[in-house]
Design an enzyme around this catalytic site. Structure first.
Site, PDB file in Angstrom:
ATOM      1  N   GLU A  79       0.136 -12.923   8.416  1.00  0.00           N
ATOM      2  CA  GLU A  79       0.413 -12.952   6.894  1.00  0.00           C
ATOM      3  C   GLU A  79       1.740 -12.559   6.544  1.00  0.00           C
ATOM      4  O   GLU A  79       2.280 -12.563   5.446  1.00  0.00           O
ATOM      5  CB  GLU A  79      -0.666 -11.942   5.997  1.00  0.00           C
ATOM      6  N   CYS A 111      -5.222  -9.195   6.547  1.00  0.00           N
ATOM      7  CA  CYS A 111      -5.313  -8.713   7.990  1.00  0.00           C
ATOM      8  C   CYS A 111      -6.563  -9.211   8.783  1.00  0.00           C
ATOM      9  O   CYS A 111      -6.506  -8.783  10.012  1.00  0.00           O
ATOM     10  CB  CYS A 111      -5.356  -7.107   7.762  1.00  0.00           C
ATOM     11  N   TYR A 143       6.028  -3.634   1.642  1.00  0.00           N
ATOM     12  CA  TYR A 143       5.686  -3.577   0.174  1.00  0.00           C
ATOM     13  C   TYR A 143       6.700  -3.234  -0.810  1.00  0.00           C
ATOM     14  O   TYR A 143       7.992  -2.649  -0.360  1.00  0.00           O
ATOM     15  CB  TYR A 143       4.861  -1.999  -0.129  1.00  0.00           C
ATOM     16  N   THR A 152       3.183   2.988   3.740  1.00  0.00           N
ATOM     17  CA  THR A 152       2.371   2.574   4.737  1.00  0.00           C
ATOM     18  C   THR A 152       2.752   1.369   5.217  1.00  0.00           C
ATOM     19  O   THR A 152       2.054   0.563   5.868  1.00  0.00           O
ATOM     20  CB  THR A 152       0.903   2.218   4.114  1.00  0.00           C
ATOM     21  N   SER A 201      -8.316  -1.718  -3.646  1.00  0.00           N
ATOM     22  CA  SER A 201      -8.547  -2.191  -2.151  1.00  0.00           C
ATOM     23  C   SER A 201      -9.231  -1.178  -1.241  1.00  0.00           C
ATOM     24  O   SER A 201      -9.782  -1.716  -0.237  1.00  0.00           O
ATOM     25  CB  SER A 201      -7.073  -2.228  -1.643  1.00  0.00           C
ATOM     26  N   HIS A 233     -10.232  -1.271  11.123  1.00  0.00           N
ATOM     27  CA  HIS A 233      -8.949  -1.631  10.527  1.00  0.00           C
ATOM     28  C   HIS A 233      -8.218  -0.455   9.968  1.00  0.00           C
ATOM     29  O   HIS A 233      -8.505   0.231   9.208  1.00  0.00           O
ATOM     30  CB  HIS A 233      -8.767  -2.901   9.542  1.00  0.00           C
ATOM     31  N   SER A 305      -7.717  -8.053   3.104  1.00  0.00           N
ATOM     32  CA  SER A 305      -7.750  -8.190   1.409  1.00  0.00           C
ATOM     33  C   SER A 305      -8.186  -9.645   1.146  1.00  0.00           C
ATOM     34  O   SER A 305      -7.550 -10.617   1.477  1.00  0.00           O
ATOM     35  CB  SER A 305      -6.748  -7.645   0.989  1.00  0.00           C
TER      36      SER A 305
HETATM   37  N1  CAA Z   1      -0.840  17.249   1.295  1.00  0.00           N
HETATM   38  C1  CAA Z   1      -2.142  16.601   1.537  1.00  0.00           C
HETATM   39  N2  CAA Z   1      -2.615  15.408   0.904  1.00  0.00           N
HETATM   40  C2  CAA Z   1      -2.079  15.045  -0.065  1.00  0.00           C
HETATM   41  C3  CAA Z   1      -1.012  15.818  -0.752  1.00  0.00           C
HETATM   42  C4  CAA Z   1      -0.642  16.661  -0.039  1.00  0.00           C
HETATM   43  N3  CAA Z   1       0.708  17.529  -0.264  1.00  0.00           N
HETATM   44  N4  CAA Z   1      -0.725  15.138  -1.685  1.00  0.00           N
HETATM   45  C5  CAA Z   1      -1.720  13.926  -1.942  1.00  0.00           C
HETATM   46  N5  CAA Z   1      -2.302  14.159  -0.690  1.00  0.00           N
HETATM   47  C6  CAA Z   1      -3.862  13.139  -0.502  1.00  0.00           C
HETATM   48  C7  CAA Z   1      -4.561  12.772  -1.680  1.00  0.00           C
HETATM   49  O1  CAA Z   1      -5.626  13.809  -1.911  1.00  0.00           O
HETATM   50  C8  CAA Z   1      -5.071  11.508  -1.161  1.00  0.00           C
HETATM   51  O2  CAA Z   1      -6.082  11.919  -0.231  1.00  0.00           O
HETATM   52  P1  CAA Z   1      -7.644  11.412  -0.605  1.00  0.00           P
HETATM   53  O3  CAA Z   1      -7.744  10.091  -0.887  1.00  0.00           O
HETATM   54  O4  CAA Z   1      -8.647  11.661   0.627  1.00  0.00           O
HETATM   55  O5  CAA Z   1      -7.947  12.452  -1.858  1.00  0.00           O
HETATM   56  C9  CAA Z   1      -3.903  10.923  -0.170  1.00  0.00           C
HETATM   57  O6  CAA Z   1      -3.165  12.041   0.011  1.00  0.00           O
HETATM   58  C10 CAA Z   1      -3.166   9.742  -1.176  1.00  0.00           C
HETATM   59  O7  CAA Z   1      -2.915  10.255  -2.302  1.00  0.00           O
HETATM   60  P2  CAA Z   1      -3.054   9.206  -3.612  1.00  0.00           P
HETATM   61  O8  CAA Z   1      -4.462   8.417  -3.442  1.00  0.00           O
HETATM   62  O9  CAA Z   1      -2.629   9.954  -4.707  1.00  0.00           O
HETATM   63  O10 CAA Z   1      -2.020   7.993  -3.006  1.00  0.00           O
HETATM   64  P3  CAA Z   1      -1.406   6.848  -3.689  1.00  0.00           P
HETATM   65  O11 CAA Z   1      -2.210   6.498  -4.967  1.00  0.00           O
HETATM   66  O12 CAA Z   1       0.038   7.160  -4.056  1.00  0.00           O
HETATM   67  O13 CAA Z   1      -1.444   5.784  -2.767  1.00  0.00           O
HETATM   68  C11 CAA Z   1      -2.779   3.937  -1.713  1.00  0.00           C
HETATM   69  C12 CAA Z   1      -2.673   5.625  -1.894  1.00  0.00           C
HETATM   70  C13 CAA Z   1      -2.895   3.435  -3.366  1.00  0.00           C
HETATM   71  C14 CAA Z   1      -3.992   3.436  -0.871  1.00  0.00           C
HETATM   72  C15 CAA Z   1      -1.427   3.252  -1.152  1.00  0.00           C
HETATM   73  O14 CAA Z   1      -1.248   3.897   0.071  1.00  0.00           O
HETATM   74  C16 CAA Z   1      -1.284   1.797  -1.142  1.00  0.00           C
HETATM   75  O15 CAA Z   1      -1.298   1.108  -2.318  1.00  0.00           O
HETATM   76  N6  CAA Z   1      -1.490   1.301   0.180  1.00  0.00           N
HETATM   77  C17 CAA Z   1      -1.329  -0.120   0.270  1.00  0.00           C
HETATM   78  C18 CAA Z   1      -2.760  -0.822   0.004  1.00  0.00           C
HETATM   79  C19 CAA Z   1      -3.570  -0.333   1.146  1.00  0.00           C
HETATM   80  O16 CAA Z   1      -3.170   0.088   2.426  1.00  0.00           O
HETATM   81  N7  CAA Z   1      -4.890  -0.493   0.977  1.00  0.00           N
HETATM   82  C20 CAA Z   1      -6.086  -0.251   2.069  1.00  0.00           C
HETATM   83  C21 CAA Z   1      -7.249  -1.064   1.715  1.00  0.00           C
HETATM   84  S1  CAA Z   1      -6.779  -2.590   1.803  1.00  0.00           S
HETATM   85  C22 CAA Z   1      -6.517  -3.146   3.672  1.00  0.00           C
HETATM   86  O17 CAA Z   1      -6.870  -2.265   4.599  1.00  0.00           O
HETATM   87  C23 CAA Z   1      -5.834  -4.282   3.731  1.00  0.00           C
HETATM   88  C24 CAA Z   1      -4.313  -4.061   4.314  1.00  0.00           C
HETATM   89  O18 CAA Z   1      -3.935  -3.677   5.353  1.00  0.00           O
HETATM   90  C25 CAA Z   1      -3.361  -3.927   3.244  1.00  0.00           C
END
Ligand code: CAA
Length: 391
Positions: A79, A111, A143, A152, A201, A233, A305
């Site tokens: 991709e 993916c 990103y 990530t 997602s 994945h 996705s």
């Molecule tokens: N110590 C330990 N853990 C902590 C922490 C700390 N100090 N602060 C936060 N955390 C934890 C949170 O509790 C959370 O864990 P849980 O989900 O288990 O509660 C984790 O860290 C992440 O925190 P947030 O949810 O607040 O993180 P975020 O909103 O900033 O980002 C995300 C998360 C939105 C998935 C982001 O990484 C993102 O946008 N990623 C890209 C999209 C993606 O990968 N999606 C996955 C499914 S899609 C797919 O698989 C296809 C692909 O490859 C893209």
């Protein structure tokens, strides 16, 4: 007749950023990245690396071990495409000096593309058992700077040979498949970074997992309770852990992370590699799991996705560890590959991130990567690649 993956090789990028540096620079507790996301490093491409050079690097390792006899198809899944019309596979075909009598295409569905390529390859070999298919899955996960997806990111490639009587991983024919039109992650033609609804997602991924698994069972697949390990994945490690917990709850299976743990090791240090991520997870499992997994069914989940997913199984073949060694994809080989990356600091990473575009390198850009293949720029609209003697 058994059909599956006969050999598998991998590659990653020239640079690497420790997420501890990103955490400090962005004033985020490092636990969020190390524990919350389950990631420690991310591979960062040099300006003269792209999906083609990463794929060619993995492909060269593969073909050095296997030779090219019987290869009549190359399928390049990505991709991070470099052209809207010409397949990335055609560039790679030339770089690897493959024979003329080969069909070469590019495949895309986020993916999931690597698994679409694998399934197509299995079908070709079922029809022509003497033929072999090279599958390349290569991606740069990039990103928007400052967005939730930034920690990530990653870059990686795998190359594998699909054949009859495979010496690495037999892939039984039963598969569970799933498609749902969801706007969770996509990259419009005019954007170099994806648009992402991160939390949507994650939900979409987990719904697709149970949806694909239910179809797998309905098609006569091996029930989860009889699958000794799982590789899901992995956009980041925590996603695979969450998904696994969902699958175990869905199937009333009491097993925890112990059946996915060894599959997460490499991805933790590479980051997301989109189409390659599942296959890097399989390498991680086969290379680092202390148990002998010969003839042991392993559950595999591929998610792209948009969204398309597939649940299927892989069964390691006797001698699989030695087979990994032949392509440099055993634990020692992958550790050396990761250690060979040049570590950069956060400001250097952000400069590269800002400059990184598919047409960014030009002939005045000094070589950065020491890999065997490099993107040398665009001349009269034509992408130029160089094969380096060293590397
Ligand atoms: N110590 C330990 N853990 C902590 C922490 C700390 N100090 N602060 C936060 N955390 C934890 C949170 O509790 C959370 O864990 P849980 O989900 O288990 O509660 C984790 O860290 C992440 O925190 P947030 O949810 O607040 O993180 P975020 O909103 O900033 O980002 C995300 C998360 C939105 C998935 C982001 O990484 C993102 O946008 N990623 C890209 C999209 C993606 O990968 N999606 C996955 C499914 S899609 C797919 O698989 C296809 C692909 O490859 C893209």
């Amino acid at each position: 007749m058994n059909i599956g993956i006969d050999a598998l090789a991998c590659a990653t990028s020239h640079y690497c950023l420790p997420l501890a540096d990103m955490a400090e620079a962005l004033d985020v507790p490092v636990g969020k990245y190390h524990v919350g996301l389950g990631q420690e490093h991310m591979s960062i491409p040099a300006l003269d690396e792209d999906a083609v050079t990463l794929g060619a690097q993995a492909g060269a390792r593969l073909l050095t071990a296997t030779g090219t006899e019987g290869i009549r198809t190359v399928i390049f899944a990505t991709e991070s495409g470099v052209d809207q019309s010409k397949s990335a596979g055609v560039f790679l075909h030339a770089l690897l000096g493959l024979p003329r009598h080969v069909r070469t295409v590019e495949m895309k569905e986020a993916c999931y593309g690597g698994t679409a390529a694998l399934q197509s390859a299995l079908g070709i070999v079922a029809r022509h058992p003497k033929e072999k298919v090279v599958v390349i899955a290569a991606d740069i996960a990039r990103y928007a700077a400052g967005g939730s997806g930034e920690p990530t990111q990653g870059a990686g490639a795998v190359a594998f040979l699909v054949s009859a009587q495979p010496r690495l991983l037999n892939i039984p024919a039963v598969s569970g498949v799933y498609t749902a039109d969801i706007n969770d992650f996509w990259r419009p033609n005019d954007s170099s970074t994806p648009l992402v609804d991160g939390h949507l997602s994650m939900d979409a991924y987990m719904d697709a997992l149970t949806g694909a698994y239910d179809d797998y069972l309905a098609q006569g697949g091996i029930p989860a309770a009889q699958l000794a390990r799982f590789v899901h994945h992995q956009p980041f490690g925590k996603m695979a852990r969450k998904a696994h917990a969902r699958l175990m709850a869905h199937t009333n299976d009491p097993r925890g992370d112990e059946v996915i743990e060894t599959g997460l090791t490499y991805g933790r240090h590479i980051g997301n590699s989109y189409t390659a991520a599942l296959y890097i997870g399989i390498l991680s499992l086969l290379g680092t799991d202390p148990a002998d997994l010969t003839d042991t069914p392993i559950g595999l989940f591929s998610y792209g996705s948009g969204a398309v997913a597939e649940f299927f199984a892989g069964i390691p073949v006797a001698g699989y560890r030695e087979r990994l060694r032949e392509t440099g994809a055993d634990a020692a080989g992958v550790a050396a590959l990761l250690a060979a990356r040049e570590t950069i600091d956060f400001p250097t990473y952000r400069v590269l991130h800002g400059a990184l575009r598919t047409d960014s390198a030009d002939f005045s850009t000094p070589p950065q990567t020491t890999a065997p293949f490099r993107f040398a720029g665009v001349s009269c609209g034509v992408r130029q690649y160089e094969v380096r003697a060293e590397g």
